[in-house]
Design a protein around this motif. Structure first.
Motif, PDB file in Angstrom:
ATOM      1  N   ILE A 155      36.676  51.365  70.158  1.00  0.00           N
ATOM      2  CA  ILE A 155      36.539  52.084  68.601  1.00  0.00           C
ATOM      3  C   ILE A 155      37.763  52.906  68.327  1.00  0.00           C
ATOM      4  O   ILE A 155      38.207  53.757  69.405  1.00  0.00           O
ATOM      5  CB  ILE A 155      35.155  52.668  68.488  1.00  0.00           C
ATOM      6  CG1 ILE A 155      34.927  53.070  67.067  1.00  0.00           C
ATOM      7  CG2 ILE A 155      34.813  53.820  69.355  1.00  0.00           C
ATOM      8  CD1 ILE A 155      33.358  53.342  66.677  1.00  0.00           C
ATOM      9  N   LYS A 190      39.172  56.291  66.698  1.00  0.00           N
ATOM     10  CA  LYS A 190      38.901  57.528  65.852  1.00  0.00           C
ATOM     11  C   LYS A 190      40.107  58.469  66.177  1.00  0.00           C
ATOM     12  O   LYS A 190      40.717  58.481  67.072  1.00  0.00           O
ATOM     13  CB  LYS A 190      37.493  58.358  66.631  1.00  0.00           C
ATOM     14  CG  LYS A 190      36.382  57.566  66.325  1.00  0.00           C
ATOM     15  CD  LYS A 190      35.151  58.180  67.121  1.00  0.00           C
ATOM     16  CE  LYS A 190      33.811  58.227  66.553  1.00  0.00           C
ATOM     17  NZ  LYS A 190      32.821  59.025  66.799  1.00  0.00           N
ATOM     18  N   GLU A 239      36.549  59.685  61.712  1.00  0.00           N
ATOM     19  CA  GLU A 239      35.908  58.202  61.564  1.00  0.00           C
ATOM     20  C   GLU A 239      36.698  57.224  60.847  1.00  0.00           C
ATOM     21  O   GLU A 239      36.719  56.132  61.019  1.00  0.00           O
ATOM     22  CB  GLU A 239      34.307  58.260  60.757  1.00  0.00           C
ATOM     23  CG  GLU A 239      33.489  59.075  61.247  1.00  0.00           C
ATOM     24  CD  GLU A 239      32.917  58.801  62.631  1.00  0.00           C
ATOM     25  OE1 GLU A 239      33.155  57.615  63.148  1.00  0.00           O
ATOM     26  OE2 GLU A 239      32.350  59.657  63.465  1.00  0.00           O
ATOM     27  N   GLN A 292      38.410  54.075  62.027  1.00  0.00           N
ATOM     28  CA  GLN A 292      37.337  52.739  62.240  1.00  0.00           C
ATOM     29  C   GLN A 292      37.661  51.637  61.017  1.00  0.00           C
ATOM     30  O   GLN A 292      37.131  50.581  61.252  1.00  0.00           O
ATOM     31  CB  GLN A 292      36.073  53.265  62.252  1.00  0.00           C
ATOM     32  CG  GLN A 292      35.968  53.957  63.478  1.00  0.00           C
ATOM     33  CD  GLN A 292      34.624  54.739  63.488  1.00  0.00           C
ATOM     34  OE1 GLN A 292      33.423  54.096  63.006  1.00  0.00           O
ATOM     35  NE2 GLN A 292      34.459  56.086  63.851  1.00  0.00           N
ATOM     36  N   ASN A 309      39.362  49.025  62.741  1.00  0.00           N
ATOM     37  CA  ASN A 309      38.316  48.203  63.526  1.00  0.00           C
ATOM     38  C   ASN A 309      37.582  47.055  62.607  1.00  0.00           C
ATOM     39  O   ASN A 309      37.295  46.076  62.997  1.00  0.00           O
ATOM     40  CB  ASN A 309      37.256  49.085  64.236  1.00  0.00           C
ATOM     41  CG  ASN A 309      37.605  49.818  65.342  1.00  0.00           C
ATOM     42  OD1 ASN A 309      37.823  50.988  65.191  1.00  0.00           O
ATOM     43  ND2 ASN A 309      37.867  49.283  66.456  1.00  0.00           N
ATOM     44  N   ARG A 358      25.651  51.891  64.202  1.00  0.00           N
ATOM     45  CA  ARG A 358      26.549  52.413  64.947  1.00  0.00           C
ATOM     46  C   ARG A 358      26.916  51.759  66.161  1.00  0.00           C
ATOM     47  O   ARG A 358      25.661  51.403  67.143  1.00  0.00           O
ATOM     48  CB  ARG A 358      26.423  53.907  65.268  1.00  0.00           C
ATOM     49  CG  ARG A 358      26.751  54.562  63.861  1.00  0.00           C
ATOM     50  CD  ARG A 358      27.970  54.579  63.382  1.00  0.00           C
ATOM     51  NE  ARG A 358      29.123  55.386  64.358  1.00  0.00           N
ATOM     52  CZ  ARG A 358      30.373  55.042  63.878  1.00  0.00           C
ATOM     53  NH1 ARG A 358      30.904  54.314  63.038  1.00  0.00           N
ATOM     54  NH2 ARG A 358      31.167  55.832  64.824  1.00  0.00           N
ATOM     55  N   VAL A 380      30.910  51.381  60.285  1.00  0.00           N
ATOM     56  CA  VAL A 380      31.361  52.585  60.108  1.00  0.00           C
ATOM     57  C   VAL A 380      30.245  53.712  59.700  1.00  0.00           C
ATOM     58  O   VAL A 380      30.176  54.574  60.357  1.00  0.00           O
ATOM     59  CB  VAL A 380      32.546  52.524  59.118  1.00  0.00           C
ATOM     60  CG1 VAL A 380      33.048  53.943  58.970  1.00  0.00           C
ATOM     61  CG2 VAL A 380      33.548  51.692  59.614  1.00  0.00           C
TER      62      VAL A 380
END
Length: 181
Positions: free
Chosen positions: A53, A55, A92, A95, A98, A110, A134
């Motif tokens: 992930i 961040k 965040e 993401q 992602n 999550r 997310v």
């Protein structure tokens, strides 16, 4: 297929709109604590596949070796800029990359750290049948999770109480998943 297309289009639009904020946030992290700007953490995604992930880094470098996998409100590993980023959920934003890579969706449970997935029951593992998100219902309900974890043993409290409550909500989402929900 429609949800994936929705995720792609919205993520691209958000990344374009948020690009000045992302650049400014990167600069803030660099000026406050230096490099790296991003944190890459191992998470469990759909069907139990692990991914990293992305961040903005809000904690000291190598924070994983310096404490638990969860963060309580008084955690000394969180940096000055990190407190601000976490409060406003700016950490965040990366993401969305992602989501573009197909590892996550905009909405869903999550993704969890593998060390906590080990505590899932057979029933709770069904949450891994959908792409992690997310954001999702449990993130909204537990928006102030860091404050809730400000107890003597935050990791134990997370595993026995908060994680279980979040999983109940996430399981309901996994069973009733729809573009509207």
């Amino acid at each position: 297929m429609i949800k994936r297309l929705f995720d792609l289009v919205i993520s691209l639009i958000l990344l374009l709109i948020l690009s000045p904020v992302i650049l400014l946030t990167s600069l803030v992290v660099i000026l406050d604590t230096g490099f790296p700007v991003f944190y890459r953490g191992l998470r469990v995604g759909r069907e139990g596949r692990c991914f990293n992930i992305l961040k903005f880094r809000s904690m000291v470098v190598d924070s994983r070796q310096k404490g638990p996998g969860i963060t309580a409100g008084s955690d000394c590993r969180v940096t000055g800029s990190g407190r601000f980023l976490r409060k406003w959920k700016l950490d965040e934003f990366p993401q969305f990359f992602n989501v573009l890579r197909g590892e996550m969706s905009l909405v869903g449970p999550r993704p969890e750290d593998p060390r906590y997935v080990e505590y899932y029951t057979e029933e709770e593992r069904k949450v891994l049948s959908v792409k992690p998100g997310v954001t999702g219902v449990s993130q909204i309900l537990f928006r102030s999770e860091e404050e809730l974890l400000d107890v003597d043993d935050p990791e134990e409290y997370y595993i026995t109480c908060i994680m279980r409550q979040k999983l109940r909500v996430d399981l309901a989402y996994a069973q009733q998943q729809s573009l509207f929900f």
